[in-house]
Design an enzyme around this catalytic site. Structure first.
Site, short mmCIF file in Angstrom:
data_model
loop_
_atom_site.label_atom_id
_atom_site.label_comp_id
_atom_site.label_asym_id
_atom_site.label_seq_id
_atom_site.Cartn_x
_atom_site.Cartn_y
_atom_site.Cartn_z
N GLY A 121 0.95 -1.13 -0.02
CA GLY A 121 -0.05 -0.03 0.05
C GLY A 121 0.86 1.27 0.04
O GLY A 121 1.91 1.39 -0.74
N SER A 122 0.51 2.22 0.55
CA SER A 122 1.08 3.45 0.40
C SER A 122 0.49 4.58 1.58
O SER A 122 -0.51 4.36 2.27
CB SER A 122 0.64 4.38 -0.78
OG SER A 122 0.89 3.31 -1.93
N ASN A 123 1.36 5.58 1.93
CA ASN A 123 0.70 6.54 2.81
C ASN A 123 0.71 8.04 1.89
O ASN A 123 1.76 8.12 1.00
CB ASN A 123 1.80 7.04 3.97
CG ASN A 123 2.09 5.99 4.71
OD1 ASN A 123 1.15 5.05 5.06
ND2 ASN A 123 3.22 5.49 4.84
N ASN A 147 -4.29 3.49 2.96
CA ASN A 147 -4.92 2.13 2.44
C ASN A 147 -5.99 1.67 3.65
O ASN A 147 -6.33 0.52 3.33
CB ASN A 147 -3.84 1.02 2.46
CG ASN A 147 -2.55 1.54 1.70
OD1 ASN A 147 -1.24 1.60 2.22
ND2 ASN A 147 -2.99 1.86 0.50
#
Length: 809
Positions: free
Chosen positions: A236-238, A508
């Protein structure tokens, strides 16, 4: 050293691809006819760390420059990506081998899948739906890649693909197949072995082993919502966008922190794209994609995070009792369509054999099998319908984002095109506005249809956003919205969004807590879930922002600067340590000896001393306390003896928290976990005085570069995952990749970034490890964006390339 093949014209000062066109239009001084004007022309300027700044006068020239530049850095990676998308891995690498990442299916299963989704008709349809500028961009890209191959020859390629039989020229069909391969990442590619293992009941051919029954043994199956939660968290990511009420200068500020595999198809590539007067965008692209995926222009900066919407539906077929390959819809029987896929497979002696598999297609997708959950018997079968297989708008979508002149224009383009396959968008602009758009390709199943069409046995899955629909009635197909660009999906304007002047963020989790001051609620389960426990990354992200804006984090003021935003990412705080470590240390105050799960008695005193001294981070200098904590967490998390204060939707950032150490059972469980952690650390070779930077690394050309950060499940914002390596320690496999901050001020965008795994996969490249060293040191690189900034870069090199041949199809 810059090479100038025969087709290159060195540029001694700043120039444009137009210079090449002008020169080509002139005859020589004797009046001889001029050479034909080049079909494509581009200028490639490279600055520090090998970042290409590609300039052309039109879309075809821009694509041409991108294809050439990317091949310079990653020709072997793209050549293998072409093999994968064409379903030819088994032909060259054998049936049972796998790709570069741990979650890939065996080659044979992968080939069957990609041959199925990339059939000629589907690829031709994808190409026909590309707008003219996108066709020109792709045709140019193909020409650029192929020119590089022609100039180098197979014998001049990097060792990974030098003289390899699987390296060949590229076609526009190949690009469409690669785009469809990326689109499938949100659903179909996760079901490869489930699709390949589906055979009719009583079939003479045994079903191949399924990933659900092998690699996932003991883990959630692919239809379990927990599986998708783990996927979103892992790769995922921030993303954080700060507006005028949050930043020091009252203009926009953005953090982009996508996480993905450090090897394989999903690696990012830095680039800067310019068509004067039409386009000027910089950032990073998924490898092989001819545009900026995450980046900025002079007006807007944006990033993406994997969203939690489901991009697929599962359909339960009621089978015709006379024939398990026919199904009943609205009382009428209709046959499945059997589709035979043939694949060449390399044998141990080097010869090729043909293997085939029959897929069974319906009007609601392809039949699949999830062992012990979704079986194909004589009564029912189950299909997968991946909505992104009808999404041919990805290139058009990112191109529109690259050229957006305002936040409103960015939003309108995303709403109109709905081409983002599985990522939401976080954006900030120069005016100090921010926006989150959870607009992706999602099957159109509103709550009313979910209630009417999900069989009782699958209600629990539906509550987690995974929908199994009754296919015996046509009323239970995904609906059509006249405002959507594709049948069976939601219109963009109906999906979650939030615009703020303080902040929006996502790590996410669903759209619900984009900003806790304005929760996004009431959406269908397949789109966004409310009142769910949030991940540690979401909680630490929001908590850090709230503390800074409230002035309660110990720093002066109540505004956020770019260095402070960068510091929030790279603090490497272990969020869950802040929630439980005081209770862990209380448990340390008991007897020195504790019994591990294995039954062995362990002295806890040395471990407890290290835990008391641990700084509760995953930085390079962090001591073995991090290892003890991580091992304890892995053993205890999710057990009934865990949280003292359970999740409360009224306090989603502050709960759950604390350990149950006020009862004997909780203390015993904790001490047992700690004793087992001591034994695990001893077995791993992590000595009592070890530091995290001595353990976790990426190895480049025999040198180990220490890497900070840690796994998502510990609530570390800066996600880095690693696995034990052969020479000891842990080798990074996934996590933070292209990391970018963009601040707007009166001089335009001020961007700093780093590509954690570096620009090239070629060990001989000077850009194979240079940014990995940056990442290790937390040293941000200021990106040159304007012509003046590019010209001032001490590492600047330039080439002009042109292409005069016409075969690009």
């Amino acid at each position: 050293m810059t090479l100038f093949p025969r087709s290159h014209v060195p540029l001694l000062r700043a120039g444009s691809a137009a210079m090449l066109l002008a020169l080509a239009a002139c005859g020589d001084k004797d009046g001889a006819p001029a050479d034909p004007a080049p079909k494509y022309a581009a200028e490639i300027r490279r600055t520090a760390y090998g970042i290409p700044h590609i300039k052309a006068d039109d879309d075809g020239g821009l694509g041409y420059g991108i294809g050439y530049a990317y091949a310079q850095d990653n020709v072997c990676l793209l050549a293998e990506r072409i093999v994968t998308a064409n379903g030819e891995r088994a032909k060259y690498f054998g049936a049972e081998a796998r790709g570069a990442t741990a979650d890939t299916a065996p080659n044979l299963a992968s080939d069957f899948f990609y041959r199925l989704i990339n059939e000629a008709e589907a690829v031709a349809n994808a190409w026909q739906q590309q707008p003219a500028p996108m066709r020109a961009l792709v045709e140019g890209y193909v020409a650029g890649y192929n020119q590089y191959l022609d100039e180098r020859g197979k014998g001049g390629l990097p060792d990974a693909c030098k003289n390899a039989p699987w390296v060949r020229s590229m076609t526009t069909d190949d690009m469409m197949k690669i785009v469809r391969r990326y689109a499938a990442e949100g659903a179909g590619s996760h079901f490869i072995t489930e699709l390949v293992s589906a055979v009719p009941p009583d079939a003479a051919v045994p079903a191949p082993p399924s990933r659900a029954a092998t690699a996932r043994r003991g883990s959630p199956s692919v239809i379990d919502p927990q599986y998708w939660q783990q996927q979103h968290a892992r790769t995922g990511s921030n993303g954080v966008a700060l507006g005028k009420n949050a930043t020091e200068n009252g203009q926009g500020l953005l953090l982009a922190n996508p996480h993905n595999w450090w090897n394989g198809d999903l690696r990012f590539y830095q680039l800067h794209l310019t068509i004067p007067g039409k386009l000027d965008a910089m950032g990073a692209s998924l490898g092989g994609m001819p545009m900026v995926s995450i980046g900025f222009n002079k007006d807007v900066a944006w990033t993406h995070t994997n969203n939690t919407s489901s991009h697929f539906t599962v359909h339960q077929l009621q089978l015709d009792p006379r024939d398990p390959t026919s199904y009943v819809v609205d009382g009428k029987s209709q046959p499945m369509i059997r589709k035979r896929i043939e694949v060449e497979v390399r044998q141990p002696d080097g010869s090729l054999a043909t293997r085939s598999h029959d897929f069974y297609q319906t009007d609601v997708g392809v039949v699949m099998r999830v062992p012990d959950q979704l079986e194909w018997n004589r009564k029912v079968a189950y299909t997968l319908l991946d909505a992104n297989m009808g999404n041919h708008r990805m290139l058009e979508q990112w191109r529109a984002m690259n050229s957006a002149r305002s936040l409103d224009e960015l939003r309108d383009g995303i709403d109109r095109i709905v081409g983002l396959p599985w990522v939401g968008t976080i954006a900030a602009d120069k005016e100090g506005k921010t926006m989150y758009l959870d607009v992706t390709v999602v099957p159109n199943v509103p709550l009313s249809k979910e209630k009417a069409c999900v069989p009782d046995a699958f209600r629990e899955l539906a509550a987690g956003g995974v929908l199994v629909l009754d296919a015996s009635t046509s009323a239970c197909r995904p609906g059509n919205d006249p405002g959507a660009p594709q049948s069976g999906i939601f219109a963009g304007a109906s999906l979650p969004r939030l615009q703020r002047d303080d902040f929006v963020q996502n790590s996410n989790d669903s759209a619900w807590l984009t900003n806790p001051a304005a929760p996004l609620t009431g959406f269908p389960s397949i789109v966004s879930l409310d009142a769910q426990e949030q991940s540690g990354r979401t909680r630490i992200g929001i908590a850090q922002l709230q503390a800074r804006l409230a002035g309660t984090d110990g720093l002066p003021g109540r505004r956020i600067s770019m260095p402070q935003l960068q510091g929030m990412l790279f603090s490497n705080r272990v969020y869950y340590a802040g929630q439980i470590m005081d209770d862990v240390l209380r448990a340390c105050d008991g007897e020195r000896q504790a019994r591990a799960a294995s039954g062995a008695m362990v002295d806890l005193a040395p471990a407890c001393a290290k835990l008391r001294a641990w700084d509760r981070t995953a930085n390079l200098e962090s001591n073995i306390g991090f290892g003890y904590f991580a091992s304890m967490w892995d053993q205890l998390y999710g057990s009934p003896l865990f949280w003292a204060v359970p999740f409360n939707a009224a306090d989603p950032v502050g709960t759950p928290r604390g350990l149950r150490v006020d009862d004997a059972a909780g203390v015993t469980a904790l001490r047992t976990a700690l004793a087992s952690a001591v034994l695990e650390m001893e077995a791993s070779g992590w000595g009592l005085n070890s530091r995290w930077g001595e353990i976790q690394h990426t190895e480049r050309n025999g040198k180990r570069i220490p890497i900070h950060g840690g796994r998502y499940q510990y609530g570390i914002y800066n996600v880095i995952a690693s696995e034990p390596s052969k020479g000891g320690g842990r080798e990074v496999t996934e996590g933070s990749s292209y990391v970018q901050t963009v601040m707007f001020d009166r001089n335009g965008p001020q961007a700093q970034a780093m590509l954690a795994y570096s620009q090239s996969v070629d060990p001989a490249s000077p850009h194979y490890a240079d940014q990995s060293e940056l990442y290790s040191r937390k040293a941000w690189h200021t990106l040159p964006f304007t012509d003046a900034q590019i010209a001032a870069d001490p590492k600047l090199s330039r080439i002009a390339i042109s292409h005069k041949t016409k075969g690009t199809q």
